[in-house]
Scaffold this active site. Structure first.
Site, PDB file in Angstrom:
ATOM      1  N   HIS A 132       3.212   3.492  -8.930  1.00 47.49           N
ATOM      2  CA  HIS A 132       3.067   2.069  -9.247  1.00 47.49           C
ATOM      3  C   HIS A 132       4.328   1.532  -9.923  1.00 47.49           C
ATOM      4  CE1 HIS A 132      -1.005   2.336  -7.995  1.00 47.49           C
ATOM      5  NE2 HIS A 132      -1.464   2.970  -9.053  1.00 47.49           N
ATOM      6  N   ARG A 172       0.019   7.520  -2.837  1.00 53.09           N
ATOM      7  CA  ARG A 172       0.342   8.596  -1.894  1.00 53.09           C
ATOM      8  C   ARG A 172       1.816   8.978  -1.995  1.00 53.09           C
ATOM      9  NH1 ARG A 172      -1.162   5.881   3.191  1.00 53.09           N
ATOM     10  NH2 ARG A 172      -1.718   4.107   1.888  1.00 53.09           N
ATOM     11  N   TRP A 173       2.675   7.988  -2.249  1.00 49.97           N
ATOM     12  CA  TRP A 173       4.100   8.265  -2.455  1.00 49.97           C
ATOM     13  C   TRP A 173       4.280   9.201  -3.650  1.00 49.97           C
ATOM     14  CZ3 TRP A 173       7.548   7.586  -6.451  1.00 49.97           C
ATOM     15  CH2 TRP A 173       8.916   7.630  -6.133  1.00 49.97           C
ATOM     16  N   ASP A 176       0.828  -1.197   0.000  1.00 46.36           N
ATOM     17  CA  ASP A 176       0.000   0.000   0.000  1.00 46.36           C
ATOM     18  C   ASP A 176       0.867   1.254   0.000  1.00 46.36           C
ATOM     19  OD1 ASP A 176      -2.379   1.384   0.011  1.00 46.36           O
ATOM     20  OD2 ASP A 176      -2.577   1.374   2.186  1.00 46.36           O
ATOM     21  N   GLY A 177       0.348   2.310  -0.633  1.00 44.58           N
ATOM     22  CA  GLY A 177       0.991   3.620  -0.544  1.00 44.58           C
ATOM     23  C   GLY A 177       1.652   4.111  -1.812  1.00 44.58           C
ATOM     24  N   ASN A 211      -9.971  -2.128  -7.750  1.00 44.62           N
ATOM     25  CA  ASN A 211      -8.879  -1.359  -8.344  1.00 44.62           C
ATOM     26  C   ASN A 211      -9.011  -1.309  -9.856  1.00 44.62           C
ATOM     27  OD1 ASN A 211      -6.416  -2.632  -6.021  1.00 44.62           O
ATOM     28  ND2 ASN A 211      -7.586  -0.757  -5.915  1.00 44.62           N
ATOM     29  N   LEU A 240      -6.883  -4.463   7.253  1.00 42.96           N
ATOM     30  CA  LEU A 240      -6.961  -5.365   6.119  1.00 42.96           C
ATOM     31  C   LEU A 240      -7.974  -4.816   5.125  1.00 42.96           C
ATOM     32  CD1 LEU A 240      -6.896  -8.773   8.019  1.00 42.96           C
ATOM     33  CD2 LEU A 240      -5.000  -7.559   6.931  1.00 42.96           C
TER      34      LEU A 240
END
Length: 235
Positions: free
Chosen positions: A32, A19-20, A15-16, A63, A190
């Site tokens: 990604h 946001r990164w 995850d992230g 997604n 989760l």
């Protein structure tokens, strides 16, 4: 690293990525792409550390259905680039790695990607040194619901239903239970029942780092934390 009490099966919820990228003023698919590069790094480190089965959750059904069209297209291009690179990787050959792709990806992905994944699965299906599992278009609650439906269809009156019956009807029937679940991104929860049957007795590890920043050092620290828990009986 001390390989004593190394988890056999490690699952990672990466995850992230978005946001990164956002924190750096980049488009979400850039996150990604960096995340895909990081998967290679972590795969190598995990197998060097003695992990036998490594599972990555690549995408849920939501997604692939709900992401903006441009982001979805870029994500599919990343899947293709990463998988082509993976299939000729020296590490995959050296570790005698079998590749599995789990989920409803055949119903969701374009034919070109389906053929590519099928090729990787077929070419590595006899390998037994290590196992690299990708969960694509996968939801755990959907997996469990489908398993229950299959059992209901095939169940004979008087036939006993056991835990093994459930496992035999899951998408993950060929995988061992998860020993250690790692989630990055700083959100300790989760999602959509990820591997709900297989993580029943897993140890959990939540990292504040977004997935592109969760590197070899962080994986090493996580596995050492797992080993310490094992030394005190998981308490």
């Amino acid at each position: 690293m001390n390989h004593n009490n190394t988890p056999v099966h490690v699952a990672i919820i990466p995850d992230g990525n978005r946001r990164w990228a956002r924190a750096r003023g980049l488009n979400p698919w850039k996150g990604h792409a960096v995340g895909a590069d990081n998967m290679e790094v972590l795969t190598r480190k995990a197998f060097e550390s003695g992990v036998k089965h490594l599972s990555f959750w690549g995408s849920s059904l939501e997604n692939l259905r709900k992401r903006p069209l441009r982001e979805k297209k870029e994500l599919l291009d990343i899947y293709e680039t990463y998988f082509k690179r993976l299939m000729v990787s020296d590490d995959i050959v050296k570790n005698d790695t079998r590749i599995n792709v789990i989920g409803k990806w055949r119903q969701q992905l374009p034919r070109k990607l389906i053929n590519l994944f099928d090729k990787g699965i077929k070419e590595t299906k006899h390998r037994i040194g290590s196992f690299l599992n990708f969960f694509l278009a996968y939801n755990g609650d959907d997996e469990m619901l489908e398993a229950v439906k299959k059992i209901a269809r095939n169940h004979k009156p008087g036939q006993k239903i056991t835990g093994q019956t459930i496992k035999d009807n899951l998408m993950t029937r060929e995988l061992p239970p998860v020993d250690f679940l790692i989630r990055t991104g700083g959100e300790p929860h989760l999602s959509v029942g990820f591997m709900m049957w297989d993580i029943a007795n897993a140890q959990f590890y939540f990292s504040e780092k977004h997935f592109p920043d969760f590197g070899e050092k962080e994986l090493d620290e996580a596995i050492k934390d797992y080993q310490k828990r094992g030394q005190r009986g998981g308490k």
